[in-house]
Design an enzyme around this catalytic site. Sequence first.
Site, PDB file in Angstrom:
ATOM      1  N   HIS A 227      49.357  36.440   6.858  1.00 33.58           N
ATOM      2  CA  HIS A 227      50.311  36.967   7.830  1.00 33.58           C
ATOM      3  C   HIS A 227      51.691  36.923   7.185  1.00 33.58           C
ATOM      4  O   HIS A 227      51.873  36.327   6.123  1.00 33.58           O
ATOM      5  CB  HIS A 227      50.255  36.187   9.143  1.00 33.58           C
ATOM      6  CG  HIS A 227      51.132  34.973   9.185  1.00 33.58           C
ATOM      7  ND1 HIS A 227      51.000  33.930   8.309  1.00 33.58           N
ATOM      8  CD2 HIS A 227      52.154  34.643  10.012  1.00 33.58           C
ATOM      9  CE1 HIS A 227      51.901  32.997   8.587  1.00 33.58           C
ATOM     10  NE2 HIS A 227      52.617  33.398   9.603  1.00 33.58           N
ATOM     11  N   TYR A 258      56.887  35.153  15.934  1.00 37.32           N
ATOM     12  CA  TYR A 258      57.570  33.884  16.181  1.00 37.32           C
ATOM     13  C   TYR A 258      58.829  33.832  15.317  1.00 37.32           C
ATOM     14  O   TYR A 258      58.969  34.573  14.332  1.00 37.32           O
ATOM     15  CB  TYR A 258      56.660  32.685  15.918  1.00 37.32           C
ATOM     16  CG  TYR A 258      56.207  32.520  14.487  1.00 37.32           C
ATOM     17  CD1 TYR A 258      56.993  31.848  13.546  1.00 37.32           C
ATOM     18  CD2 TYR A 258      54.965  32.997  14.070  1.00 37.32           C
ATOM     19  CE1 TYR A 258      56.576  31.676  12.242  1.00 37.32           C
ATOM     20  CE2 TYR A 258      54.536  32.830  12.765  1.00 37.32           C
ATOM     21  CZ  TYR A 258      55.339  32.161  11.846  1.00 37.32           C
ATOM     22  OH  TYR A 258      54.924  32.002  10.552  1.00 37.32           O
ATOM     23  N   VAL A 368      42.618  23.995   9.802  1.00 40.30           N
ATOM     24  CA  VAL A 368      43.585  23.186  10.557  1.00 40.30           C
ATOM     25  C   VAL A 368      44.992  23.663  10.229  1.00 40.30           C
ATOM     26  O   VAL A 368      45.333  23.859   9.053  1.00 40.30           O
ATOM     27  CB  VAL A 368      43.442  21.694  10.199  1.00 40.30           C
ATOM     28  CG1 VAL A 368      44.449  20.862  10.990  1.00 40.30           C
ATOM     29  CG2 VAL A 368      42.014  21.206  10.453  1.00 40.30           C
ATOM     30  N   ASP A 561      23.676  14.741  28.885  1.00 40.04           N
ATOM     31  CA  ASP A 561      22.768  14.328  29.952  1.00 40.04           C
ATOM     32  C   ASP A 561      21.542  15.220  29.816  1.00 40.04           C
ATOM     33  O   ASP A 561      21.653  16.440  29.743  1.00 40.04           O
ATOM     34  CB  ASP A 561      23.411  14.395  31.333  1.00 40.04           C
ATOM     35  CG  ASP A 561      23.813  15.795  31.753  1.00 40.04           C
ATOM     36  OD1 ASP A 561      24.182  16.596  30.868  1.00 40.04           O
ATOM     37  OD2 ASP A 561      23.776  16.087  32.960  1.00 40.04           O
TER      38      ASP A 561
END
Length: 834
Positions: A227, A258, A368, A561
């Site tokens: 980017h 941004y 990350v 469960d």
Amino acid sequence: MSGSDTLPSSAETVIVGAGCVGCSAAYHLSQLGREDVVVVEQGPLFETGGSTSHAPGLVFQTAGDKLMSKMASYTRDLYTELDSFRSCGGIEIAYTEERWDFLKRKREWGRSFGVEDGELLSPEEVEAEIPQVNADVVHGGYYVPSDGKADAVGASAAMAERAREKGVEFYGNTKVTDLDVEDGRIRAVDTEKGRIDADEVLVATNIWGPLFGDMVDVDIPLMPCAHQYLVSDELDELAGADQEIEQPLLRHQDASLYFRQHGESYGVGSYNHEPLLVEPEDIYGPDKLDDLGLEYPSLREFTEEHFYENTHPDHDRSAYDCAKELVPALGDCDWETEMNGMFCFTTDGMPVLGETEDIDGLWWALAVWVTQSGGVGNVVAEWMENGVPRLDGDLVDVTDAHISRFQDHAGSHEYVRDRAAQQYQEVYQLIHPREQPEGKRGLRRSPYHPRQEELGAEFYDSDGWESAQWYAANESLVEEYDVPDRPEWLSQNWSKAHGAEHQAVRDRVGMYDLTSFTPIEVTGDGAAEFLQGLLANDVDVSPGRVRYTPMLNEAGGLLADLTVSRLAEDRFLILTGGGRSGSEQGRWISEHAPDDVDVTDRTSGLCGLGVWGPSARKTLEDLVETDLSHDEFSFFSVQETHLGSIPVIMLRVSYVGELGWELYAPMEYGAELWDQVWEAGEEYDVVAMGDATLNSMSLEKGFRLWGTDITPEYNPYEAGIGFAVDLDTDFVGKEALVEAKEAGIDQKIVPITLDEPGDVVDTGRPVVADDEVIGYTTRADYGYSIDAGIAYSYLPVDYAEPGQSVEIEYENRTYEATVRDEPLFDPDRERILR
């Protein structure tokens, strides 16, 4: 470099990658007491050449995922302590009314997940914080003063320095050439400077992750993407800017942009272009950088067309046009820095964390961003050292980031490219949580799929499965049943057919596709002893009986469960959820199994059909070769029989709180199974029911849903399923569970109903009492049988008593609500036991 260029011949732990993730893991491992840790890095320390080197370091803490929000907040606090973070604040602006409504919801996520200082700003207040913003094109903003900028390289160096004090060694300019695996265990790391024998290896190489996967034949479904980032020359609007006081970060997500301040200059980051995918093997090596005029391997040459022309599939204007509209000063500036910087996306946008399933000791921490880097290092270090993932001492749910979540098709290069490109394209988009991908669909279909299509099924993609949510054929039932309208956001990707199906199944009989659920067969002479030592309930029952049981980790946290059916002395069938949850839970069972026990995932071999409702017995009794009366086929029992000529395993269990059975048959019999049951059910006005109905009906009954009501963050007593724990048996997690029971619980899950009929809220919303956030909605829907909106939440025990008044915040509105006793529907189980 630590000491000299000579590598040690062995180490307890080797970490590959000295970016902010690898350094965080090394630091946290050292804090937990590990001393024999070596970190190797192909580039220089600590400006390594990966994404850590060029990342703008934006830390916006609020995310729609609790784990990601918590890890971002931890990163902020850790890097502040390391003098590598500046709390300048962060503002996300709304360019449209739809985004403004979204920001209201996002602020509620923040409040739910511990970001307490978020506030909504008017356009004028946004301009007051960032004067160069054009307030005329802004509807408002979401401002978090504690957000800010991380110095990723500085943080890496600071964490490394603290780790060195504990004995960790760091070696730069040391390229790994291979990972040595023998007998299902990692044995060593081979580098250009020599071999390091190792007990454990953590790969924290981000964009190079798939190359390390290739070394050991492990699929790592991520794709590097580029980017753009530009830094302007000095702007008059920022002239004389105080270097110690920085403006808040700015995000213009409607334009995939941004911004951040660089002194008297302004930086612009853009995702507003077509996905620029990069094959990991095509990332330039250090030997080519000088020739290309690039500083780092993770950079690509700046491509002007992607900034000045519109190439993004979902936008109609270029990044430049959008940027200068919001910040007019950028229209006349020159650019001092222009680059295409790489980072990476997985197929679902989440990180890759955990230990390799078939290779003991080989760990991963990939995909990350700097935003979560400090937290990821803490989680992985705790996981490696103590066997259970924790963050800042608290149990966390890593299900959606676990390496075992990926299904087999995620190993396809074609699939990875398609979905990674979609994740890139949508990273800042206003995507409804129920909006479905268009590419790579139809990969996994049950044998009922053609019949479901004929009934107008609305299919969602569920880990590759085409999973029916509701059926258009049931829209006519809306004339018979009252289904309240929903607010605009919640009404998207929803149909009133859901509410009608729900009520019709309570009145008639419904058929539900269970094929995507995970059946796990456990066989062998030691099967009973093994399961008895793994599961928290007593499962050593007579053949023909079914047990509901939790499965725990060593800390007593809930991993699952399960429904466990004993088919014979040496044969059990375990049933659990589908897709990623089934994969991870199946892995846990397999890894604990002794040599004399076989564990087989039967997902691809069995189809399943749920038949529930007052007329379920009438529908099935003439089809099957067994007596379906309550005395002969009691609740929570199992029989192997035939439905017509079809061999079936029938369980008398019901996740919807109605009389009924689950039927499992070999996959090739599935089409005939559906047709026979459907034909028999037509006499009783049978309806096909989808996932939406299953979820709302189970919510009314208080039946827990894995991933929302039940996660590893909680133990069975907090989750309200302590009744399924037998402390007279020995099982994994018992010691921790006994300690928790003796200490008493501080919180527990409770049902909450909205006081005004017809009101409904969403998940992740703050639950408030005495002007304090005391919990958040883990699950929410409308209870059509009780005519009330329902939410479940973990609340402090002082607020968990039935009758307690609370408030739920949703879309900047407060809903009055009341804590209730459970179950909300049919508390005496008269319907399920008839």
